[in-house]
Enzyme design. Structure first.
Site, PDB file in Angstrom:
ATOM      1  N   VAL A  15       0.882  -1.291   0.024  1.00  0.00           N
ATOM      2  CA  VAL A  15      -0.235  -0.090  -0.143  1.00  0.00           C
ATOM      3  C   VAL A  15       0.686   1.406   0.025  1.00  0.00           C
ATOM      4  O   VAL A  15       0.648   2.364  -0.704  1.00  0.00           O
ATOM      5  CB  VAL A  15      -1.140  -0.021   1.208  1.00  0.00           C
ATOM      6  CG1 VAL A  15      -1.952   1.435   1.149  1.00  0.00           C
ATOM      7  CG2 VAL A  15      -2.008  -1.288   0.941  1.00  0.00           C
ATOM      8  N   LYS A 106      -6.156  -1.138   9.992  1.00  0.00           N
ATOM      9  CA  LYS A 106      -7.365  -1.264  10.565  1.00  0.00           C
ATOM     10  C   LYS A 106      -7.155  -1.978  12.046  1.00  0.00           C
ATOM     11  O   LYS A 106      -7.766  -1.803  12.775  1.00  0.00           O
ATOM     12  CB  LYS A 106      -8.303  -1.871   9.674  1.00  0.00           C
ATOM     13  CG  LYS A 106      -7.849  -3.375   8.926  1.00  0.00           C
ATOM     14  CD  LYS A 106      -7.013  -2.921   7.697  1.00  0.00           C
ATOM     15  CE  LYS A 106      -6.421  -4.052   7.388  1.00  0.00           C
ATOM     16  NZ  LYS A 106      -6.401  -4.534   5.893  1.00  0.00           N
ATOM     17  N   ILE A 137     -13.089   2.293  -1.733  1.00  0.00           N
ATOM     18  CA  ILE A 137     -14.281   2.904  -1.447  1.00  0.00           C
ATOM     19  C   ILE A 137     -14.642   3.969  -0.233  1.00  0.00           C
ATOM     20  O   ILE A 137     -14.207   3.742   0.797  1.00  0.00           O
ATOM     21  CB  ILE A 137     -15.398   1.743  -1.161  1.00  0.00           C
ATOM     22  CG1 ILE A 137     -15.204   0.521  -2.145  1.00  0.00           C
ATOM     23  CG2 ILE A 137     -16.994   2.163  -1.207  1.00  0.00           C
ATOM     24  CD1 ILE A 137     -15.964  -0.829  -1.686  1.00  0.00           C
ATOM     25  N   GLY A 188      -1.373  -9.471  -3.624  1.00  0.00           N
ATOM     26  CA  GLY A 188      -1.072  -8.674  -2.538  1.00  0.00           C
ATOM     27  C   GLY A 188      -2.315  -8.159  -2.070  1.00  0.00           C
ATOM     28  O   GLY A 188      -2.431  -6.966  -1.302  1.00  0.00           O
ATOM     29  N   LYS A 206     -12.603  -4.079  10.581  1.00  0.00           N
ATOM     30  CA  LYS A 206     -13.193  -2.984   9.730  1.00  0.00           C
ATOM     31  C   LYS A 206     -14.810  -2.777  10.184  1.00  0.00           C
ATOM     32  O   LYS A 206     -15.156  -1.601  10.275  1.00  0.00           O
ATOM     33  CB  LYS A 206     -13.268  -3.499   8.497  1.00  0.00           C
ATOM     34  CG  LYS A 206     -12.052  -3.629   7.888  1.00  0.00           C
ATOM     35  CD  LYS A 206     -11.837  -4.347   6.419  1.00  0.00           C
ATOM     36  CE  LYS A 206     -10.494  -4.102   5.829  1.00  0.00           C
ATOM     37  NZ  LYS A 206     -10.204  -5.161   4.907  1.00  0.00           N
TER      38      LYS A 206
HETATM   39  N1  HSE Z   1      -6.312  -8.146   3.458  1.00  0.00           N
HETATM   40  C1  HSE Z   1      -7.089  -7.006   3.335  1.00  0.00           C
HETATM   41  C2  HSE Z   1      -8.343  -7.536   2.506  1.00  0.00           C
HETATM   42  C3  HSE Z   1      -6.615  -5.853   2.656  1.00  0.00           C
HETATM   43  O1  HSE Z   1      -8.062  -8.517   1.787  1.00  0.00           O
HETATM   44  O2  HSE Z   1      -9.412  -7.292   2.309  1.00  0.00           O
HETATM   45  C4  HSE Z   1      -7.583  -4.736   2.626  1.00  0.00           C
HETATM   46  O3  HSE Z   1      -7.919  -4.352   3.839  1.00  0.00           O
END
Ligand code: HSE
Length: 336
Positions: A15, A106, A137, A188, A206
């Site tokens: 990222v 997160k 998003i 990734g 999340k």
């Molecule tokens: N590992 C997380 C996913 C990355 O697959 O959603 C994004 O937060």
């Protein structure tokens, strides 16, 4: 008005690199829109192999975070090192030095969001974390601005790209669970330890952050009723298909008897439900407000550049304020 806003990136992984790319490739566009140049002055990275990344000046790299903390010219610290303890400490130290913070982390935010908000407020700093939930998003921004006039009735969404990728590949291509997981890692999408993705911990973090903004209440991640997808078999996928359903890992928030309940669990979603149409690493989330009704958000929930774009969006928002010496206290940062 300040003409240049300086940024430090902590962690130059998937990222971090995506964020750099967005800030570099769209630098002129961003400058035109916010009226100031956003410059990545420092990248803190301990893996020296990354110092040879093409297109990134070698001299911006340092292994030493104190080069950032002690540099009064750095306005914004972008934390992307991952993990909880060190990342939280770095963010708090930046805020205590009066530096604004953007994070995609997160795990750290879900545990320490109240302390982060408190420290940001005490030091007159902005804290933004759009990329931490649903990648590209802009759902956090929407909840904290346009949707803030609603009582939120419920949230239901697919918020983990890796688990959704695995479920889609098992269903559509008959891939084995392990093969699909490996592909998600190679692309990734997955966390360094993918247990967080497939056992629902990432989704739990999340939904904690979404609920904190949507309901103004903090529920710790360990109180989320959580089940992952590691137990899902090809037979389960087939049984779902026979019922004209798909299996999706759903993160939810709702009130029951006055109490805010958060959950993460695999559910049978009828094929004509919009959530069933969310495939691969994409995320989709339905938010129901008492005034706005149902709103559906959809987009890339993981991946280097899409997630980097959300980070860069937060950087641009803060940079616009820094350039004008204003301080936009978003409703989002102060709800829990
Ligand atoms: N590992 C997380 C996913 C990355 O697959 O959603 C994004 O937060």
């Amino acid at each position: 008005m300040k003409k240049e806003v300086n940024v430090a990136i902590l962690g130059f992984g998937v990222v971090g690199q995506g964020t750099y790319k967005v800030l570099a490739e769209n630098a002129d566009l961003i400058e035109k829109r916010i009226g100031a140049r956003v410059k990545v002055k420092r990248i803190v990275e301990i893996n020296t192999a990354r110092y040879d990344t093409p297109g990134v000046p070698r001299e911006v790299f340092t292994p030493d975070y104190s080069d950032v903390l002690n540099d009064p010219d750095i306005d914004i610290v972008v934390e992307m090192i991952g993990g909880v303890e060190l990342a939280s400490r770095f963010m708090l130290q930046a805020l205590e030095r009066g530096k604004h913070v953007v994070s995609s982390n997160k795990a750290a935010l879900a545990v320490n969001i109240r302390k982060m908000n408190e420290t940001a407020k005490a030091n007159g700093c902005m804290l933004r974390y759009e990329a931490s939930v649903c990648g590209a998003i802009p759902v956090m921004n929407a909840l904290s601005t346009s949707l803030s006039v609603n009582n939120i009735k419920s949230i239901r969404g697919i918020v983990n790209g890796t688990s959704n990728y695995i479920l889609t590949k098992m269903e559509e291509e008959g891939l084995a669970y392990d093969v699909a997981l490996r592909q998600a890692q190679e692309n990734g999408f997955a966390e360094q330890d993918p247990t967080g993705d497939v056992e629902g911990f990432d989704s739990a973090n999340k939904i904690v952050l979404l609920a904190a903004i949507a309901y103004g209440e903090y529920v710790p991640p360990e109180e989320v009723d959580r089940t992952g997808i590691s137990g899902i078999t090809p037979a389960d996928i087939e049984a779902a298909r026979e019922k004209n359903c798909r299996i999706r890992l759903i993160a939810g928030a709702r009130r029951e008897d006055g109490k805010l309940r958060l959950s993460v669990k695999p559910e049978l979603i009828p094929c004509d439900d919009i959530l069933a149409s969310v495939r691969n690493e994409f995320n989709g989330i339905t938010i129901t407000g008492d005034m706005s009704g149902d709103i559906f958000f959809y987009g890339r929930g993981a991946g280097s550049v899409p997630t980097g774009a959300a980070v860069a969006g937060d950087v641009a928002e803060i940079a616009a304020c820094v350039a004008r010496d204003t301080h936009r206290v978003a409703i989002a940062t102060s709800r829990v």
